[in-house]
Every structure is written in C-alpha cells, then in structure tokens.
Scaffold this active site. Sequence first.
Site, short mmCIF file in Angstrom:
data_model
loop_
_atom_site.label_atom_id
_atom_site.label_comp_id
_atom_site.label_asym_id
_atom_site.label_seq_id
_atom_site.Cartn_x
_atom_site.Cartn_y
_atom_site.Cartn_z
N LYS A 1 -11.73 -3.59 -2.20
CA LYS A 1 -12.81 -2.55 -2.27
C LYS A 1 -12.31 -1.24 -2.53
O LYS A 1 -13.24 -0.35 -2.89
CB LYS A 1 -13.64 -2.76 -0.99
CG LYS A 1 -13.23 -2.19 0.17
CD LYS A 1 -14.33 -2.06 1.25
CE LYS A 1 -13.86 -2.94 2.35
NZ LYS A 1 -12.52 -2.69 3.10
N LYS B 1 0.87 -1.20 0.10
CA LYS B 1 0.00 -0.19 0.06
C LYS B 1 0.85 1.12 0.14
O LYS B 1 0.51 2.30 -0.73
CB LYS B 1 -0.81 -0.14 1.26
CG LYS B 1 -2.13 -0.86 0.96
CD LYS B 1 -3.35 -0.70 1.99
CE LYS B 1 -4.29 -1.63 1.59
NZ LYS B 1 -5.47 -1.34 2.28
N LYS C 1 -5.44 -9.45 -5.32
CA LYS C 1 -6.46 -9.77 -4.36
C LYS C 1 -7.74 -8.81 -4.67
O LYS C 1 -7.19 -7.41 -4.99
CB LYS C 1 -6.14 -9.61 -3.08
CG LYS C 1 -7.09 -9.79 -2.03
CD LYS C 1 -6.73 -9.44 -0.80
CE LYS C 1 -6.79 -8.03 -0.45
NZ LYS C 1 -7.68 -7.61 0.15
P1 ATP Z 1 -9.07 -2.38 1.20
O1 ATP Z 1 -8.97 -2.51 -0.22
O2 ATP Z 1 -9.48 -0.91 1.65
O3 ATP Z 1 -7.76 -2.55 1.79
P2 ATP Z 1 -10.25 -4.83 1.39
O4 ATP Z 1 -11.19 -4.99 0.56
O5 ATP Z 1 -8.92 -5.49 1.32
O6 ATP Z 1 -10.00 -3.27 1.77
P3 ATP Z 1 -10.60 -5.17 4.41
O7 ATP Z 1 -11.62 -4.10 4.67
O8 ATP Z 1 -9.29 -4.73 4.15
O9 ATP Z 1 -11.04 -5.39 2.68
O10 ATP Z 1 -10.81 -6.69 4.81
C1 ATP Z 1 -12.15 -7.11 5.49
C2 ATP Z 1 -12.25 -8.43 5.42
O11 ATP Z 1 -12.54 -9.00 4.29
C3 ATP Z 1 -10.88 -9.26 6.04
O12 ATP Z 1 -11.35 -10.25 6.61
C4 ATP Z 1 -10.29 -9.61 4.78
O13 ATP Z 1 -9.44 -10.55 5.14
C5 ATP Z 1 -11.34 -10.05 3.97
N1 ATP Z 1 -11.03 -9.85 2.49
C6 ATP Z 1 -10.73 -8.63 1.77
N2 ATP Z 1 -10.78 -9.03 0.38
C7 ATP Z 1 -10.87 -10.23 0.27
C8 ATP Z 1 -10.87 -11.00 -1.01
N3 ATP Z 1 -10.30 -10.68 -1.91
N4 ATP Z 1 -10.94 -12.36 -0.69
C9 ATP Z 1 -11.29 -12.75 0.43
N5 ATP Z 1 -11.55 -12.31 1.68
C10 ATP Z 1 -11.06 -10.77 1.40
#
Ligand code: ATP
Length: 329
Positions: free
Chosen positions: A199, A113, A196
Amino acid sequence: MQKQRVFSGIQPSGNLTVGNYLGALKNWVAIQKEYENYFCIVDLHAITVPQDPKVLRQKIREVAAIYLAVGLDPEHCVIFRQSKVAEHTELAWLLNCVARFGELSRMTQFKDKSQKGGADSASAGLFDYPVLMAADVLLYNAHLVPVGDDQRQHLELMRTLARRFNHTFGDTFVVPEAMIPPTGARIMGLDDPTVKMSKSSPVPAHYVAILDEPDAVRKKIRRAKTDSGSEIKADPERPAIRNLLDMYSAMNGKSIPEIEAEYEGKGYGDLKKDLGEVIVEGLAPIREHALELLDDPAELDRILDSGAERARKVASPVLRDAKTRMGVE
Ligand code: ATP
Ligand code: LTN
C-alpha cells in the site's frame, strides 16, 4: 470455556489494498466469532518511515472505517490505535533488551525497506519494527496472529523473543502462532508481479485500493502486466497470470483448477474483464459502507477511544508482570 485471543494489525501507511483485504482482513472477519480479538491500527509502525502528519491522521480514520466496513464487529473485536495504549512502547523497550542485534539485522523486511532510502539513513525505528510488533502481540497473550505470508519471519522472531523471555525470567508470555490463509496470502503488484503488492507504493497502478472507484478497479486490472503466452494456466514461470488467478480464487472462493477449466480456450482479456467485475463486486459494499462511516469522524474516534480503554485493561497487568520479572517494578 475462555476463548483464545487473536491479535493483528495494519499500518495506516497508505491506501489499504486488495492484498491487505485478502491476506488479512477477510480472514479476520471469518474467524472473529470464535476468538477474543484485538485488531490494532499500528500507527507507531507507520512512522518508522516518513509520513505526512496530516495525511497520517486521515489514514488512521480510513483504516478504522475499513475495519468496521469489512464487518469486524466491536462486540467481538477490540478495535484501537496502537499509540493510544502506551504499554506497547513500554514493553517494546523491555523486549529490546531481550532481542539481539544480529537477529534484527537478518529481517528481510528491514533489509528491503532500508535499502530503498539508503541503509544509513533508515530510522532506528525501522530496525526495531519487529520488536514493537512482538510487544503488540505478547501484551495480550494472544495465541493466534492472522497475517499475510510476508509476516512469517517477524512471527518467528516474536516466538523466539517470547520463549527467550520465558526461559530467562519465568513463564510470562503465551508463544503465539501465525495464521496464514491458504489463498490470497501473497498478492503481487499489478505493475510488477515479482514484488509483493504494497500500500505504500507511490504508483497507484501498482495496487487496487479497497476505496478505489469501481471504474478505476476495472481499469487497473485491465492494464495489469501480463506475461508471454496466452493460456490461462497457473504456471510458476508466469507470475502475472498466477497473480490474477490467485486474486480471482481468493476473492470468490473458486479453486484455481476450476477457474482454469472455465477459461480453457479463452484469453487474458476475458479473464481480466471478469476478474475486474469479481473484485468490484467484492469491494463495492465495503467501499460504500466505509465512505458512510468516514462521514462521521467523531463516531469513529469514539469507537477507537473505547477500544483503547478495553485494550489497556488487558495490557496493563501483563506489562506490570513482565517488569516485575525483570526487576524494574
Ligand atoms: P506497507 O507498504 O506500508 O509496508 P503493506 O501493504 O505491506 O504496507 P501492512 O500494513 O504491512 O501492509 O500489512 C497489513 C497486513 O496485510 C499484514 O497481515 C500483511 O501480511 C498483509 N498484506 C500486506 N500486503 C499483502 C499482500 N500483497 N498480499 C497478502 N497480504 C498482504
Ligand atoms: N508488521 C505487520 C503489522 C503489524 C502486526 C502487528 C501484525 C504490527 N503489529 C502485530 C500482526 C500483529 C505487517 O503486517 N506489516
């Protein structure tokens, strides 16, 4: 018998995705009755990268609505905002004095990041992110942390900090364990199946959002990147097909070999069409319920405030104990 505690959280940093659903939320709902659960909206983690305050306020409510709409029940789950329970930031400071610079420098999420905007301009909060995350969980003496696969390294650091604190200052914290679902723990981007699904991506075609309209979901799946070869087979050399099969399997519970057998002799187009429907079917009731809940923001705020009050009751004595042991209370 006293139930064990579960803690987890999601950042209100964008539109919650099918990755968040399959990697985290779906699992939380499945286990909620067996545990005493704390599900947090980690807004202080979200501001480690720039956020528009107006949008952030709206996203916080959206996350709350989605927590309830997927079926988390306030009777089993304390649902609250991290920023409303000041104990989180206070324990994070204490743990900052236990965590080591080298440990934080090795966190891959920080490296990824911080590279995006140039490492020198990354916030100190982004560097410190895993310490605040450790404080979140340790404050509740949670045993289990249901998360997606990307959080393994943060969980390991959290365990290290808990053990080091206990060793230095006497037994204080439960050493928590990660709980990672067998399928759906790592959903990849639709536009690039080597990263990955996230969001906070600025590209809507990268993800399916839980609140996307059904037609948008169908379209995004139809346009998802494909790899060469037409066979429907989970092949490690073909990340795009692997990702579609993972989503299919995690969404409707069929095993990957079962799905492969069903699609023998069929092509990508057939799989994508059906996967679109499987996702629409799974998400539509959640979307509808969440939109209803969003019509009454005052009620959402009331649920969050009452959650924060319940959370504080548990967090406050744990923080006091940690401070006493460190000699600052
Ligand atoms: P950001 O893009 O803002 O970093 P993110 O989409 O990675 O956000 P988080 O809020 O960091 O989401 O994660 C919330 C939960 O969702 C965590 O338990 C994380 O492991 C899970 N998660 C996030 N992205 C994925 C994915 N692509 N597949 C499975 N689990 C996910
Ligand atoms: N870093 C987590 C979000 C998070 C979290 C937590 C998860 C913040 N605090 C405590 C579990 C427990 C993520 O999923 N990116």
